[in-house]
Design a protein around this motif. Structure first.
Motif, PDB file in Angstrom:
ATOM      1  N   GLN A 281       0.696  -1.123  -0.063  1.00  0.00           N
ATOM      2  CA  GLN A 281       0.005  -0.011   0.077  1.00  0.00           C
ATOM      3  C   GLN A 281       0.976   1.366   0.136  1.00  0.00           C
ATOM      4  OE1 GLN A 281      -3.460  -0.019   0.753  1.00  0.00           O
ATOM      5  NE2 GLN A 281      -3.985   2.013   1.295  1.00  0.00           N
ATOM      6  N   ILE A 282       1.908   1.254   0.752  1.00  0.00           N
ATOM      7  CA  ILE A 282       2.606   2.386   0.970  1.00  0.00           C
ATOM      8  C   ILE A 282       3.496   2.605  -0.343  1.00  0.00           C
ATOM      9  CG2 ILE A 282       4.530   3.272   2.244  1.00  0.00           C
ATOM     10  CD1 ILE A 282       3.325   1.770   4.706  1.00  0.00           C
ATOM     11  N   TYR A 283       3.960   1.453  -0.747  1.00  0.00           N
ATOM     12  CA  TYR A 283       4.966   1.493  -1.812  1.00  0.00           C
ATOM     13  C   TYR A 283       4.290   1.921  -3.335  1.00  0.00           C
ATOM     14  CZ  TYR A 283       7.809  -0.346  -5.731  1.00  0.00           C
ATOM     15  OH  TYR A 283       8.495  -0.284  -6.906  1.00  0.00           O
ATOM     16  N   THR A 284       2.831   1.480  -3.450  1.00  0.00           N
ATOM     17  CA  THR A 284       2.200   2.024  -4.500  1.00  0.00           C
ATOM     18  C   THR A 284       1.724   3.573  -4.457  1.00  0.00           C
ATOM     19  OG1 THR A 284       0.184   1.030  -3.557  1.00  0.00           O
ATOM     20  CG2 THR A 284       1.392  -0.350  -5.402  1.00  0.00           C
ATOM     21  N   SER A 285       1.613   3.862  -3.177  1.00  0.00           N
ATOM     22  CA  SER A 285       1.124   5.395  -3.128  1.00  0.00           C
ATOM     23  C   SER A 285       2.479   6.197  -3.347  1.00  0.00           C
ATOM     24  CB  SER A 285       0.177   5.469  -1.891  1.00  0.00           C
ATOM     25  OG  SER A 285       1.230   5.199  -0.886  1.00  0.00           O
ATOM     26  N   LYS A 286       3.417   5.810  -2.592  1.00  0.00           N
ATOM     27  CA  LYS A 286       4.722   6.764  -2.572  1.00  0.00           C
ATOM     28  C   LYS A 286       5.303   6.791  -4.051  1.00  0.00           C
ATOM     29  CE  LYS A 286       4.665   7.776   1.593  1.00  0.00           C
ATOM     30  NZ  LYS A 286       4.272   9.062   1.970  1.00  0.00           N
ATOM     31  N   GLU A 287       5.046   5.611  -4.627  1.00  0.00           N
ATOM     32  CA  GLU A 287       5.838   5.490  -6.042  1.00  0.00           C
ATOM     33  C   GLU A 287       4.702   5.989  -6.936  1.00  0.00           C
ATOM     34  OE1 GLU A 287       8.977   4.299  -7.090  1.00  0.00           O
ATOM     35  OE2 GLU A 287       9.661   4.464  -5.040  1.00  0.00           O
ATOM     36  N   ALA A 288       3.722   6.595  -6.648  1.00  0.00           N
ATOM     37  CA  ALA A 288       2.702   6.833  -7.814  1.00  0.00           C
ATOM     38  C   ALA A 288       2.440   5.650  -8.914  1.00  0.00           C
ATOM     39  CB  ALA A 288       2.999   8.371  -8.191  1.00  0.00           C
ATOM     40  N   ALA A 289       2.652   4.575  -8.390  1.00  0.00           N
ATOM     41  CA  ALA A 289       2.582   3.482  -9.562  1.00  0.00           C
ATOM     42  C   ALA A 289       1.269   2.981  -9.237  1.00  0.00           C
ATOM     43  CB  ALA A 289       3.805   2.528  -9.154  1.00  0.00           C
ATOM     44  N   SER A 290       0.536   2.903 -10.200  1.00  0.00           N
ATOM     45  CA  SER A 290      -0.647   2.223 -10.347  1.00  0.00           C
ATOM     46  C   SER A 290      -0.804   0.864 -10.872  1.00  0.00           C
ATOM     47  CB  SER A 290      -1.635   2.974 -10.911  1.00  0.00           C
ATOM     48  OG  SER A 290      -1.553   3.097 -12.117  1.00  0.00           O
ATOM     49  N   GLY A 291      -1.534  -0.002 -10.321  1.00  0.00           N
ATOM     50  CA  GLY A 291      -1.632  -1.511 -11.196  1.00  0.00           C
ATOM     51  C   GLY A 291      -0.586  -2.280 -10.433  1.00  0.00           C
ATOM     52  N   GLY A 292      -0.996  -3.571 -10.922  1.00  0.00           N
ATOM     53  CA  GLY A 292       0.001  -4.776 -10.452  1.00  0.00           C
ATOM     54  C   GLY A 292      -0.187  -5.051  -8.907  1.00  0.00           C
ATOM     55  N   GLN A 293      -0.790  -4.200  -8.233  1.00  0.00           N
ATOM     56  CA  GLN A 293      -0.898  -4.681  -6.744  1.00  0.00           C
ATOM     57  C   GLN A 293      -2.227  -4.397  -6.260  1.00  0.00           C
ATOM     58  OE1 GLN A 293       1.676  -5.454  -5.059  1.00  0.00           O
ATOM     59  NE2 GLN A 293       3.693  -4.264  -5.965  1.00  0.00           N
ATOM     60  N   GLY A 294      -3.044  -4.171  -7.211  1.00  0.00           N
ATOM     61  CA  GLY A 294      -4.539  -4.081  -6.910  1.00  0.00           C
ATOM     62  C   GLY A 294      -5.023  -2.543  -6.430  1.00  0.00           C
ATOM     63  N   VAL A 295      -4.000  -1.887  -6.169  1.00  0.00           N
ATOM     64  CA  VAL A 295      -4.248  -0.548  -5.550  1.00  0.00           C
ATOM     65  C   VAL A 295      -3.423   0.591  -6.235  1.00  0.00           C
ATOM     66  CG1 VAL A 295      -4.316   1.125  -3.535  1.00  0.00           C
ATOM     67  CG2 VAL A 295      -4.536  -1.603  -3.227  1.00  0.00           C
ATOM     68  N   GLY A 296      -4.254   1.451  -6.611  1.00  0.00           N
ATOM     69  CA  GLY A 296      -3.587   2.774  -7.517  1.00  0.00           C
ATOM     70  C   GLY A 296      -4.081   4.054  -7.014  1.00  0.00           C
ATOM     71  N   THR A 297      -3.176   5.010  -6.768  1.00  0.00           N
ATOM     72  CA  THR A 297      -3.420   6.068  -6.161  1.00  0.00           C
ATOM     73  C   THR A 297      -2.376   7.239  -6.757  1.00  0.00           C
ATOM     74  OG1 THR A 297      -1.536   6.415  -4.535  1.00  0.00           O
ATOM     75  CG2 THR A 297      -3.484   4.733  -3.891  1.00  0.00           C
ATOM     76  N   GLY A 298      -2.901   8.489  -6.614  1.00  0.00           N
ATOM     77  CA  GLY A 298      -2.263   9.639  -6.909  1.00  0.00           C
ATOM     78  C   GLY A 298      -0.743   9.860  -6.367  1.00  0.00           C
ATOM     79  N   GLY A 299      -0.423   9.319  -5.454  1.00  0.00           N
ATOM     80  CA  GLY A 299       0.865   9.586  -4.673  1.00  0.00           C
ATOM     81  C   GLY A 299       0.685  10.445  -3.526  1.00  0.00           C
ATOM     82  N   CYS A 300      -0.497  10.683  -3.197  1.00  0.00           N
ATOM     83  CA  CYS A 300      -0.497  11.433  -1.578  1.00  0.00           C
ATOM     84  C   CYS A 300      -0.342  10.771  -0.604  1.00  0.00           C
ATOM     85  CB  CYS A 300      -1.966  12.239  -1.749  1.00  0.00           C
ATOM     86  SG  CYS A 300      -3.402  11.001  -1.707  1.00  0.00           S
ATOM     87  N   GLY A 301      -0.361   9.345  -0.595  1.00  0.00           N
ATOM     88  CA  GLY A 301      -0.108   8.597   0.509  1.00  0.00           C
ATOM     89  C   GLY A 301      -1.284   8.360   1.263  1.00  0.00           C
ATOM     90  N   CYS A 302      -2.329   9.158   0.774  1.00  0.00           N
ATOM     91  CA  CYS A 302      -3.363   8.870   1.877  1.00  0.00           C
ATOM     92  C   CYS A 302      -4.592   7.909   1.373  1.00  0.00           C
ATOM     93  CB  CYS A 302      -4.515  10.293   1.619  1.00  0.00           C
ATOM     94  SG  CYS A 302      -4.597  10.497  -0.273  1.00  0.00           S
TER      95      CYS A 302
END
Lengths: 135, 67
Positions: B45-66
């Motif tokens: 969760q933290i990795y995908t949000s901090k990296e602003a990377a979406s997909g592959g982990q089931g969760v995609g975010t804008g990078g705000c870490g929220c």
């Protein structure tokens, strides 16, 4: 073909069980299905001991304390033998854990089972019952 | 050629056949890729949000870490 000590160090020989039907089971403490098989093997021994069935379980743990911890949680009412070297498993060609062998009264291997599933226990029961009927 | 042979010999020395009854150490929880599924999920969760990377982990975010 199989000569191993029990927890007291007393040697058990499979050849001495000629005339009995033997359910020989190879197990280890880390093996999941083994946990399920122990209550069933207890029942088996209880039900068929009078008909001439002997359940023998060979433990293949490298650490004796692992086996002791397992047996504290899943007590066995049948003989448990110990082979930390795994030499017996190699000799018997164990392909997966647990593996069990059904041996008739003449000492011949009648069937081999790989793994243990509670759903297939009934089938095993029938097989053992049939073998106990034959002299 | 000789170096290649030597290299393959040294590398293959690390290969061993593990017999079915020798898998006690491999069965320990510490040997799993993710010994603790919950911690692994949080790290992802933290990795995908901090990296602003979406997909592959089931969760995609804008990078705000929220998220």
């Amino acid at each position: 073909m199989l000569r191993l000590p029990d927890v007291q160090g007393r040697q058990h020989d499979l050849a001495d069980l000629r005339g009995k039907v033997v359910y020989l089971d190879f197990w280890a403490s880390w093996c999941g299905p083994c946990r399920q098989s122990f209550p069933w093997m207890n029942q088996l021994q209880q039900r068929h001991a009078k008909d001439g069935l002997v359940v023998l379980a060979v433990n293949l743990d490298t650490e004796a304390k692992d086996a002791a911890a397992f047996l504290a949680r899943y007590p066995a009412s049948f003989s448990v033998l110990y082979d930390a070297t795994g030499a017996s498993a190699k000799a018997w060609g164990v392909k997966a854990m647990p593996s069990s062998y059904l041996i008739d009264r003449q000492g011949a291997i009648r069937s081999r089972h790989i793994g243990f599933r509670p759903s297939s226990a009934a089938e095993l029961d029938a097989q053992i019952a049939a073998l106990l009927q034959t002299p | 050629m000789r170096i290649c042979l030597l290299l393959s010999m040294t590398l293959l020395a690390g290969c061993a056949t593990v017999q079915p009854w020798e898998k006690g150490h491999l069965a320990k929880p510490i040997m799993a890729f993710d010994p603790d599924p919950l911690t692994a999920r949080q790290h992802k969760q933290i990795y995908t949000s901090k990296e602003a990377a979406s997909g592959g982990q089931g969760v995609g975010t804008g990078g705000c870490g929220c998220n």
